[in-house]
Design an enzyme around this catalytic site. Structure first.
Site, PDB file in Angstrom:
ATOM      1  N   GLU A  97      17.203  24.879  27.101  1.00 36.33           N
ATOM      2  CA  GLU A  97      15.841  25.355  28.395  1.00 36.33           C
ATOM      3  C   GLU A  97      14.896  23.887  27.912  1.00 36.33           C
ATOM      4  O   GLU A  97      14.258  23.656  27.730  1.00 36.33           O
ATOM      5  CB  GLU A  97      15.726  26.787  28.213  1.00 36.33           C
ATOM      6  CG  GLU A  97      16.807  27.883  27.852  1.00 36.33           C
ATOM      7  CD  GLU A  97      16.535  28.812  28.009  1.00 36.33           C
ATOM      8  OE1 GLU A  97      15.366  29.803  28.738  1.00 36.33           O
ATOM      9  OE2 GLU A  97      17.442  30.192  27.288  1.00 36.33           O
ATOM     10  N   CYS A 110       7.812  21.784  29.558  1.00 31.93           N
ATOM     11  CA  CYS A 110       8.265  21.876  27.964  1.00 31.93           C
ATOM     12  C   CYS A 110       9.690  21.452  28.206  1.00 31.93           C
ATOM     13  O   CYS A 110      10.208  22.751  28.381  1.00 31.93           O
ATOM     14  CB  CYS A 110       7.692  23.684  27.673  1.00 31.93           C
ATOM     15  SG  CYS A 110       8.612  24.017  26.197  1.00 31.93           S
ATOM     16  N   CYS A 117      17.710  26.036  16.900  1.00 28.24           N
ATOM     17  CA  CYS A 117      16.570  25.333  15.530  1.00 28.24           C
ATOM     18  C   CYS A 117      17.261  25.806  14.183  1.00 28.24           C
ATOM     19  O   CYS A 117      17.492  27.264  14.303  1.00 28.24           O
ATOM     20  CB  CYS A 117      15.516  25.877  16.099  1.00 28.24           C
ATOM     21  SG  CYS A 117      14.107  25.573  15.163  1.00 28.24           S
ATOM     22  N   CYS A 121      11.843  30.827  12.350  1.00 30.85           N
ATOM     23  CA  CYS A 121      10.894  31.589  12.249  1.00 30.85           C
ATOM     24  C   CYS A 121      11.394  32.881  12.813  1.00 30.85           C
ATOM     25  O   CYS A 121      12.170  32.624  13.995  1.00 30.85           O
ATOM     26  CB  CYS A 121      10.005  30.587  12.967  1.00 30.85           C
ATOM     27  SG  CYS A 121       8.997  29.293  12.011  1.00 30.85           S
ATOM     28  N   CYS A 124      10.724  33.834  16.238  1.00 30.75           N
ATOM     29  CA  CYS A 124      11.103  32.732  17.857  1.00 30.75           C
ATOM     30  C   CYS A 124      12.511  33.137  18.189  1.00 30.75           C
ATOM     31  O   CYS A 124      13.187  33.546  17.205  1.00 30.75           O
ATOM     32  CB  CYS A 124      10.586  31.020  17.532  1.00 30.75           C
ATOM     33  SG  CYS A 124      11.227  29.889  18.464  1.00 30.75           S
ATOM     34  N   CYS A 339       6.064  30.532  25.414  1.00 31.07           N
ATOM     35  CA  CYS A 339       6.780  30.544  23.906  1.00 31.07           C
ATOM     36  C   CYS A 339       7.519  31.599  23.113  1.00 31.07           C
ATOM     37  O   CYS A 339       7.089  32.261  22.903  1.00 31.07           O
ATOM     38  CB  CYS A 339       5.064  29.993  23.333  1.00 31.07           C
ATOM     39  SG  CYS A 339       3.790  29.456  24.145  1.00 31.07           S
TER      40      CYS A 339
HETATM   41  N1  SAH Z   1      10.078  23.469  16.423  1.00 32.07           N
HETATM   42  C1  SAH Z   1       8.248  23.529  17.456  1.00 32.07           C
HETATM   43  C2  SAH Z   1       8.457  23.374  18.794  1.00 32.07           C
HETATM   44  C3  SAH Z   1       8.624  25.588  19.343  1.00 32.07           C
HETATM   45  S1  SAH Z   1       8.344  26.941  19.232  1.00 32.07           S
HETATM   46  C4  SAH Z   1       6.803  24.879  16.651  1.00 32.07           C
HETATM   47  O1  SAH Z   1       7.000  24.690  15.821  1.00 32.07           O
HETATM   48  O2  SAH Z   1       6.176  23.641  16.947  1.00 32.07           O
HETATM   49  C5  SAH Z   1       6.643  25.626  20.483  1.00 32.07           C
HETATM   50  C6  SAH Z   1       5.572  27.009  19.891  1.00 32.07           C
HETATM   51  O3  SAH Z   1       5.517  28.792  20.277  1.00 32.07           O
HETATM   52  C7  SAH Z   1       5.133  27.518  18.625  1.00 32.07           C
HETATM   53  O4  SAH Z   1       3.859  27.159  18.061  1.00 32.07           O
HETATM   54  C8  SAH Z   1       5.446  27.940  18.005  1.00 32.07           C
HETATM   55  O5  SAH Z   1       5.394  28.509  16.317  1.00 32.07           O
HETATM   56  C9  SAH Z   1       5.172  29.201  19.152  1.00 32.07           C
HETATM   57  N2  SAH Z   1       6.220  30.586  19.411  1.00 32.07           N
HETATM   58  C10 SAH Z   1       7.416  31.193  18.537  1.00 32.07           C
HETATM   59  N3  SAH Z   1       7.525  32.233  19.105  1.00 32.07           N
HETATM   60  C11 SAH Z   1       6.436  32.268  19.852  1.00 32.07           C
HETATM   61  C12 SAH Z   1       6.355  34.069  20.083  1.00 32.07           C
HETATM   62  N4  SAH Z   1       7.371  34.960  19.985  1.00 32.07           N
HETATM   63  N5  SAH Z   1       5.185  34.091  20.966  1.00 32.07           N
HETATM   64  C13 SAH Z   1       4.942  33.047  20.968  1.00 32.07           C
HETATM   65  N6  SAH Z   1       4.976  32.327  20.225  1.00 32.07           N
HETATM   66  C14 SAH Z   1       5.558  31.625  19.715  1.00 32.07           C
END
Ligand code: SAH
Length: 362
Positions: A97, A110, A117, A121, A124, A339
């Site tokens: 996406e 973005c 991935c 986490c 996410c 995000c």
């Molecule tokens: N892998 C990279 C880029 C992708 S995530 C990284 O971890 O930075 C992009 C941003 O969205 C990161 O800061 C991540 O922690 C945040 N993010 C992930 N899940 C989220 C959620 N459910 N709500 C808000 N931010 C989130």
């Protein structure tokens, strides 16, 4: 990595020269400049480059290295047209996406750097879905080129790129950096308008510190003590906070650029007064900016984001300690474009959505 050949945005200038030598050895060398310029500056397909001889145009249009890598599977629009999300199908059936966001004076895309991935986490949606494969350079750059074209057709200029979509950019370092180079040299975006966001791969941050182009670095911190961060961001067990801080310090020292930390605020988990105290100390020691993101809902994570009042008091606690802090607007939540919500079309956005399937162009 798939074993298919290159597509339209995989080739750098040398690759374009070599392609033309194979396809049309009798043509003058400036054809390579015309082709490069057409693809990267004017965002056209080879068949649209009327300055090329008709036979060459036809030969290029049918060449696999000039094919597009992304097939649009769906397009969703929110925020009165200011936010737009695409789900793309890759040649091997994978899905990624990208999200385009217009704001006053800037248009940001973005982009994804991996299909899925491996960082796991829990909060996410991409992490919940697991890893599929690394994206190739062309698959990353094409996301930007397509967003730039749509923006231009709307009378806006794509100005910023954030590597914050699906995947971990520093786990796919070579392709990500080649994409940065291409976006900078070809599409002509300023390096200061490009931001790489990482979960905290310390060796990748050190490597980034040696690169010549001054891109921005954002680190997804989410916790400033190892116990909590081990849970929220599992890669912390491999690169704990002390090592992450050392890599960040090296980055700041080597580049003189500002670092920022992202912190998704999760109610009762990392929005307590102690969390603010620890984060303030961690950020101040590195002169870092803090970006607070109210947690966006995802299907596989039952915990909720902090309330607006909790977000404000967390922000104020940081501010009172002298931390430079902003709260990120949550855009595109209703189309699962915010995000952490990108899952490669696995979780279709709730109705009603403006779904506009489009055919690939040129
Ligand atoms: N892998 C990279 C880029 C992708 S995530 C990284 O971890 O930075 C992009 C941003 O969205 C990161 O800061 C991540 O922690 C945040 N993010 C992930 N899940 C989220 C959620 N459910 N709500 C808000 N931010 C989130």
């Amino acid at each position: 990595m798939n074993d298919r050949g290159p597509t339209r945005y995989d080739l750098d200038r040398t690759g374009i020269v070599a392609l033309l030598e194979r396809v049309a050895p009798d043509q003058p060398r400036y054809r390579a400049d015309q082709l490069w310029d057409g693809l990267h500056r004017r965002l056209l397909g080879p068949d649209e480059l009327t300055e090329l001889p008709r036979a060459l145009r036809a030969a290029l249009a049918g060449h696999p290295a000039m094919a597009l890598a992304l097939e649009p599977e769906g397009e969703w629009v929110a925020d009165g047209g200011e936010t737009r999300k695409w789900v793309w199908r890759l040649a091997d059936g994978g899905r990624i996406e990208s999200v385009l966001m217009h704001a006053r004076g800037r248009s940001t895309v973005c982009v994804s750097t991996q299909a899925g991935c491996a960082m796991a986490c829990g909060f996410c949606a991409t992490g919940q879905a697991g890893f599929d494969r690394h994206l190739r350079v062309g698959e990353i750059v094409e996301q930007v080129a397509r967003a730039a074209k749509v923006s231009a057709d709307d009378g806006r200029r794509l100005s910023h790129v954030v590597f914050m979509g699906m995947g971990e950019p520093l786990a796919n370092y070579d392709a990500t950096w080649a994409a940065v180079r291409s976006i900078h040299d070809g599409l002509g975006l300023s390096a200061r308008h490009l931001t790489i966001s990482t979960v905290g791969i310390a060796p990748g941050i050190r490597r980034l510190a040696t690169e010549a182009l001054p891109v921005n670095l954002a680190v997804s911190l989410h916790a400033a003590d190892d116990g909590l961060r081990d849970e929220l961001v599992p890669v912390n067990r491999r690169y704990p906070l002390a090592e992450l801080a050392a890599a960040c310090r090296e980055y700041v020292r080597a580049t003189g650029r500002r670092l920022s930390f992202e912190w998704a605020l999760i109610s009762g988990v990392n929005d307590r007064p102690d969390d603010a105290v620890r984060l303030a100390a961690f950020a101040l020691a590195l002169g870092a900016h803090v970006n607070l993101i109210p947690l966006n809902p995802t299907p596989g994570y039952p915990v909720v984001g902090s309330s607006p009042a909790a977000v404000r008091s967390f922000r104020d606690a940081l501010r009172s300690r002298g931390v430079n802090v902003t709260v990120r607007r949550t855009r595109g939540r209703e189309i699962a474009a915010a995000c952490g919500q990108l899952a490669g079309g696995r979780t279709p956005p709730p109705a009603p959505v403006a779904l506009r399937g489009r055919r690939a162009r040129g």
